[in-house]
Design an enzyme around this catalytic site. Structure first.
Site, PDB file in Angstrom:
ATOM      1  N   ASP A  46      21.487   8.090  -0.814  1.00  0.00           N
ATOM      2  CA  ASP A  46      22.165   6.946  -1.434  1.00  0.00           C
ATOM      3  C   ASP A  46      21.651   6.717  -2.856  1.00  0.00           C
ATOM      4  OD1 ASP A  46      23.828   6.378   0.702  1.00  0.00           O
ATOM      5  OD2 ASP A  46      22.321   5.161   1.713  1.00  0.00           O
ATOM      6  N   GLY A  47      20.363   6.999  -3.077  1.00  0.00           N
ATOM      7  CA  GLY A  47      19.789   6.855  -4.420  1.00  0.00           C
ATOM      8  C   GLY A  47      20.471   7.800  -5.412  1.00  0.00           C
ATOM      9  N   THR A 160      22.419  -3.261   3.176  1.00  0.00           N
ATOM     10  CA  THR A 160      21.518  -2.409   3.970  1.00  0.00           C
ATOM     11  C   THR A 160      20.340  -1.895   3.134  1.00  0.00           C
ATOM     12  OG1 THR A 160      23.090  -0.645   3.464  1.00  0.00           O
ATOM     13  CG2 THR A 160      23.180  -1.585   5.684  1.00  0.00           C
ATOM     14  N   ASN A 163      18.173  -5.875   0.111  1.00  0.00           N
ATOM     15  CA  ASN A 163      18.482  -7.115   0.828  1.00  0.00           C
ATOM     16  C   ASN A 163      17.955  -7.091   2.270  1.00  0.00           C
ATOM     17  OD1 ASN A 163      20.320  -9.573   1.505  1.00  0.00           O
ATOM     18  ND2 ASN A 163      21.006  -7.986   2.923  1.00  0.00           N
TER      19      ASN A 163
END
Ligand code: NAP
Length: 260
Positions: A46-47, A160, A163
């Site tokens: 995701d990064g 996800t 947060n």
């Protein structure tokens, strides 16, 4: 969709997949084009996907993004590293599913004017040096004065990420709401703030103000800028969206289960 670029994580597997996929797409007459790609393939996690979005932030309306993950199942990717050929087949047979992710528009106003920043996951105002006071308003209505390290405003997609580490709720996909979460707030007889995360409607605007934002940092996704003493921050969903393509009907619950 004929021009592509591949952005990959720096590990050996991601780099190898990137080379193989480039060759495969070239064989099919797709052209590598870093300047004006029709689609961007992110290989990594995701990064890596966040970095791909920000690299093409000024061309988002012209580009489709696809994620291929080489670590754990990613929230922005639907193919894993062994499924590059499945992606190629979905691409050439026009079977790709489509999803949109709205970005946050973070407008920082100071005496120098307005600056806009965009985030897919979240924005945070953090001061790790001293207690930061922040006046919070929702839709121009004053709500509270927060004291502590800072505040995080996340999108559904970012729920996800940071947060979640702050104890915020995870929002199921489709719930494009905004979530405000405290970062180590001070709560005692003198200082009080909500203390739990607050979820507001998608058209809400959250304003953060302080008499002194010196030493505070605005973080947005993996990026950051220093705030000025008199900065005023307005955060809301923007018109900008990320156009994602990938395997159709990927289960959100399956992705969620990979988190723990
Ligand atoms: P990064 O190394 O790119 O990412 C940190 C971790 O957050 C990685 O494991 C990444 O997954 C994961 N991640 C990113 N977006 C996610 C999402 N939407 N849902 C679930 N997990 C997600 O770190 P960075 O460069 O500092 O910042 C990028 C993002 O990472 C930030 O937007 C922030 O949300 C998140 N982050 C979280 C924490 C925390 O939870 N304490 C701390 C720092 C950053 P992959 O391994 O798949 O890349």
């Amino acid at each position: 969709m004929k021009r592509f670029v591949i952005l990959s994580k720096e590990d050996d597997l991601s780099k190898e997949l990137s080379q193989k996929l480039t060759i495969r797409l070239n064989e099919l007459n797709y052209q590598l084009d870093e300047e004006t790609p029709d689609f961007v393939v992110s290989i990594g996690g995701d990064g890596t996907f966040l970095r791909a979005i920000h690299q093409y932030i000024h061309q988002l309306e012209l580009i489709k993004f696809v994620g291929i993950h080489t670590g754990t199942l990613g929230f922005f990717s639907s193919y894993d590293g062994h499924e590059c050929e499945a992606f190629v087949q979905d691409l050439i047979n026009d079977r790709l599913g489509y999803k949109e992710f709205p970005l946050l528009d973070i407008c920082v106003n100071s005496k120098n004017g307005n600056e806009h920043y965009y985030a897919l996951n979240e924005m945070r105002v953090e001061n790790v040096i001293r207690t930061q006071l922040i006046r919070v308003s929702i839709n121009s209505e004053y709500m509270e004065t927060f004291r502590g390290t800072g505040l995080c405003i996340s999108t559904q997609a970012g729920s996800t990420a940071y947060n979640r580490s702050l104890g915020g709720a995870i929002l199921h996909e489709g719930l494009n709401l905004l979530q405000l979460t405290e970062i180590t707030g001070i709560h005692h007889h003198a200082y009080r703030s909500l203390g739990s995360s607050l979820i507001v409607q998608e058209d809400a605007q959250i304003t953060l103000e302080s008499d002194d934002f010196c030493e505070a940092i605005l973080c947005y996704d993996h990026l950051s800028v220093k705030l000025k003493k008199d900065s005023k921050i307005k955060c809301q969903y923007s018109e900008k969206t990320v156009h994602c393509v990938g395997r159709p009907n990927t289960s959100y619950i399956k992705r969620l289960k990979s988190l723990f």
